[in-house]
Design an enzyme around this catalytic site. Sequence first.
Site, short mmCIF file in Angstrom:
data_model
loop_
_atom_site.label_atom_id
_atom_site.label_comp_id
_atom_site.label_asym_id
_atom_site.label_seq_id
_atom_site.Cartn_x
_atom_site.Cartn_y
_atom_site.Cartn_z
N THR A 86 0.92 -1.40 0.01
CA THR A 86 -0.06 -0.02 0.01
C THR A 86 0.82 1.40 -0.20
O THR A 86 1.99 1.29 0.58
CB THR A 86 -0.83 -0.06 1.58
OG1 THR A 86 -1.30 1.31 1.40
CG2 THR A 86 -0.25 -0.45 2.42
N ASP A 87 0.31 2.36 -0.64
CA ASP A 87 0.82 3.62 -0.51
C ASP A 87 1.23 4.01 0.96
O ASP A 87 2.13 5.14 1.40
CB ASP A 87 0.29 4.66 -1.44
CG ASP A 87 -1.07 4.86 -1.06
OD1 ASP A 87 -1.65 4.15 -0.02
OD2 ASP A 87 -1.59 6.11 -1.45
N GLU A 88 0.25 3.51 1.88
CA GLU A 88 0.44 4.02 3.40
C GLU A 88 1.82 3.60 4.05
O GLU A 88 1.92 4.39 5.15
CB GLU A 88 -0.77 3.43 4.29
CG GLU A 88 -2.15 3.84 3.52
CD GLU A 88 -3.32 3.49 4.29
OE1 GLU A 88 -3.16 3.16 5.44
OE2 GLU A 88 -4.29 3.30 3.69
N TYR A 134 -1.63 -0.55 10.96
CA TYR A 134 -1.78 -1.31 9.73
C TYR A 134 -0.49 -0.95 8.77
O TYR A 134 0.20 -2.03 8.19
CB TYR A 134 -3.07 -0.90 9.29
CG TYR A 134 -3.14 -1.16 7.53
CD1 TYR A 134 -3.26 -2.57 7.17
CD2 TYR A 134 -2.95 0.07 6.59
CE1 TYR A 134 -3.29 -2.63 5.83
CE2 TYR A 134 -3.37 -0.41 5.43
CZ TYR A 134 -3.23 -1.56 4.88
OH TYR A 134 -3.27 -1.91 3.35
N LYS A 149 2.23 -3.55 7.18
CA LYS A 149 2.52 -3.69 5.70
C LYS A 149 4.20 -3.52 5.42
O LYS A 149 4.86 -4.00 4.49
CB LYS A 149 1.69 -2.87 4.78
CG LYS A 149 0.26 -3.31 5.10
CD LYS A 149 -0.13 -4.63 4.39
CE LYS A 149 -0.08 -4.68 3.13
NZ LYS A 149 -0.57 -6.13 2.46
N1 LIG Z 1 -8.26 -1.52 -0.22
C1 LIG Z 1 -7.44 -0.75 -0.51
O1 LIG Z 1 -7.69 0.42 -1.13
C2 LIG Z 1 -5.98 -1.13 -0.66
C3 LIG Z 1 -4.87 -0.38 -1.21
C4 LIG Z 1 -3.65 -0.82 -1.61
C5 LIG Z 1 -3.26 -1.90 -1.06
N2 LIG Z 1 -4.14 -2.74 -0.51
C6 LIG Z 1 -3.73 -3.94 -0.15
O2 LIG Z 1 -4.33 -5.11 -0.86
C7 LIG Z 1 -4.62 -6.21 -0.23
C8 LIG Z 1 -6.18 -6.69 -0.22
O3 LIG Z 1 -6.91 -5.60 0.42
P1 LIG Z 1 -8.50 -5.48 0.28
O4 LIG Z 1 -8.79 -4.11 0.44
O5 LIG Z 1 -8.78 -6.64 -0.65
O6 LIG Z 1 -8.53 -6.29 1.98
P2 LIG Z 1 -9.77 -6.98 2.40
O7 LIG Z 1 -9.42 -6.95 3.72
O8 LIG Z 1 -11.14 -6.58 1.79
O9 LIG Z 1 -9.42 -8.62 1.96
C9 LIG Z 1 -8.69 -9.25 2.68
C10 LIG Z 1 -8.90 -10.78 2.32
O10 LIG Z 1 -7.59 -11.39 3.23
C11 LIG Z 1 -8.08 -12.66 3.85
N3 LIG Z 1 -7.40 -12.84 4.92
C12 LIG Z 1 -7.05 -12.04 5.98
N4 LIG Z 1 -6.28 -12.64 7.23
C13 LIG Z 1 -5.78 -13.77 6.30
C14 LIG Z 1 -5.10 -14.93 6.80
N5 LIG Z 1 -4.38 -14.89 7.73
N6 LIG Z 1 -4.96 -15.76 6.00
C15 LIG Z 1 -5.43 -16.04 4.63
N7 LIG Z 1 -6.44 -15.10 4.35
C16 LIG Z 1 -6.47 -13.98 5.10
C17 LIG Z 1 -9.53 -12.30 4.25
O11 LIG Z 1 -10.57 -13.05 4.36
C18 LIG Z 1 -9.93 -11.53 2.88
O12 LIG Z 1 -10.52 -12.05 1.94
C19 LIG Z 1 -4.02 -6.15 1.35
O13 LIG Z 1 -2.63 -6.59 1.42
C20 LIG Z 1 -3.99 -4.42 1.34
O14 LIG Z 1 -2.99 -4.12 2.21
C21 LIG Z 1 -5.55 -2.37 -0.33
#
Ligand SMILES: NC(=O)c1ccc[n+]([C@@H]2O[C@H](COP(=O)([O-])OP(=O)(O)OC[C@H]3O[C@@H](n4cnc5c(N)ncnc54)[C@H](O)[C@@H]3O)[C@@H](O)[C@H]2O)c1
Length: 341
Positions: A129-131, A157, A161
């Site tokens: 993430t950009d965070e 968080y 990351k």
């Molecule tokens: N949402 C955003 O805006 C954003 C932006 C940049 C990066 N990201 C990154 O993208 C990735 C996905 O984000 P998201 O928004 O889809 O998150 P989300 O919370 O919607 O989904 C996370 C998924 O991971 C699964 N999970 C959690 N713990 C787990 C474990 N211990 N073992 C197996 N599965 C597990 C959950 O069941 C869920 O399906 C993350 O790594 C996040 O840091 C998100």
Amino acid sequence: MNLLVTGGSGFIGTTLVRLLLRETGHRVVNLDKLTYSGDTGSLAGVGGEHPGRYRLVRGCVTDAAAVFPLVAEADAVLHLAAESHVDRSIATGGARVFVETNVMGTQTLLDALRSTPGGLAKRLVHVSTDEVYGDLPLGEPGVRFTEETPYAPSSPYSASKAASDLLVRAAVRTHGQNACVTHCSNNFGPWQFPEKVIPLFIARLMDGRRVPLYGDGRNVRDWLHVEDHARALLAVLERGRAGETYDVGGDNERSNAELTAMLLDAFGLGEDRIERVADRPGHDRRYAIDAAKIRRELGWAPRRSAWPEALLETVAWYRENEAWWRPLLEKAGRAQTKRRN
Ligand SMILES: NC(=O)c1ccc[n+]([C@@H]2O[C@H](COP(=O)([O-])OP(=O)(O)OC[C@H]3O[C@@H](n4cnc5c(N)ncnc54)[C@H](O)[C@@H]3O)[C@@H](O)[C@H]2O)c1
């Protein structure tokens, strides 16, 4: 290829898995723990639509016994599984699971890749993430994050990351792991768990409630449509240079107040629906990504992120798909009540 996607049942994972099945010939194994934010409903039916190409394995990314054989079977890994909600990481006692899943989960994958014959040559796309960069000042529009920006995470968080990114970088340098790290800005679109700001505000407005706006509402986020993010991950999987980092953003900076005004407008409602709430502790002021590297090197560009059209499409999606998100919201509400008791 045989792809292992971790966290494929979450918001971004769902869109990525659908894109992979629809637009490539790859087979997908989705390793997901199905925590509160992962839901089988978001991928219901995809196995039937793409026979023999999709399999869900319910398991934890920190569980070596589950992870090692899946990594051995895979040609490449897209790692999305994470605890992802900043507010949960700030809540009392909340940070621990972020360290376990985000840090230990990533190390478990790296260990599995290292101990599998040919594992170091397998491409790992580590979705970050950009965070991790912390925040930028308001009022300096020319200043944006790049791949060279030093890490300065603000929340548990983003700190977890950042730690996971550093472990991936260390595996690249020390063991020669074939890995890329991506840093994307805030995503919006379908299938997002309704605790995050856009679906939460839509759900509240649909229920005739007010929307909670943090602090002065001037915090800025660079919004990217989730499908554009998924396409960036595919580009990095297929064409990213080993060991490189790619920043992904939408050139779509909006303050939270501006976002709230657009959502109110979509419902024909006014500012009286805003409830000002105390600011999030350590709240990052501004995120903005300079995505020049991925545009130049991999030919990626956002296709679906233009506002207000894409935001209005998203509003329409949540209005039409209440049957998906409402039970999740109710389940999350019940869990919160239990925790408080
Ligand atoms: N949402 C955003 O805006 C954003 C932006 C940049 C990066 N990201 C990154 O993208 C990735 C996905 O984000 P998201 O928004 O889809 O998150 P989300 O919370 O919607 O989904 C996370 C998924 O991971 C699964 N999970 C959690 N713990 C787990 C474990 N211990 N073992 C197996 N599965 C597990 C959950 O069941 C869920 O399906 C993350 O790594 C996040 O840091 C998100």
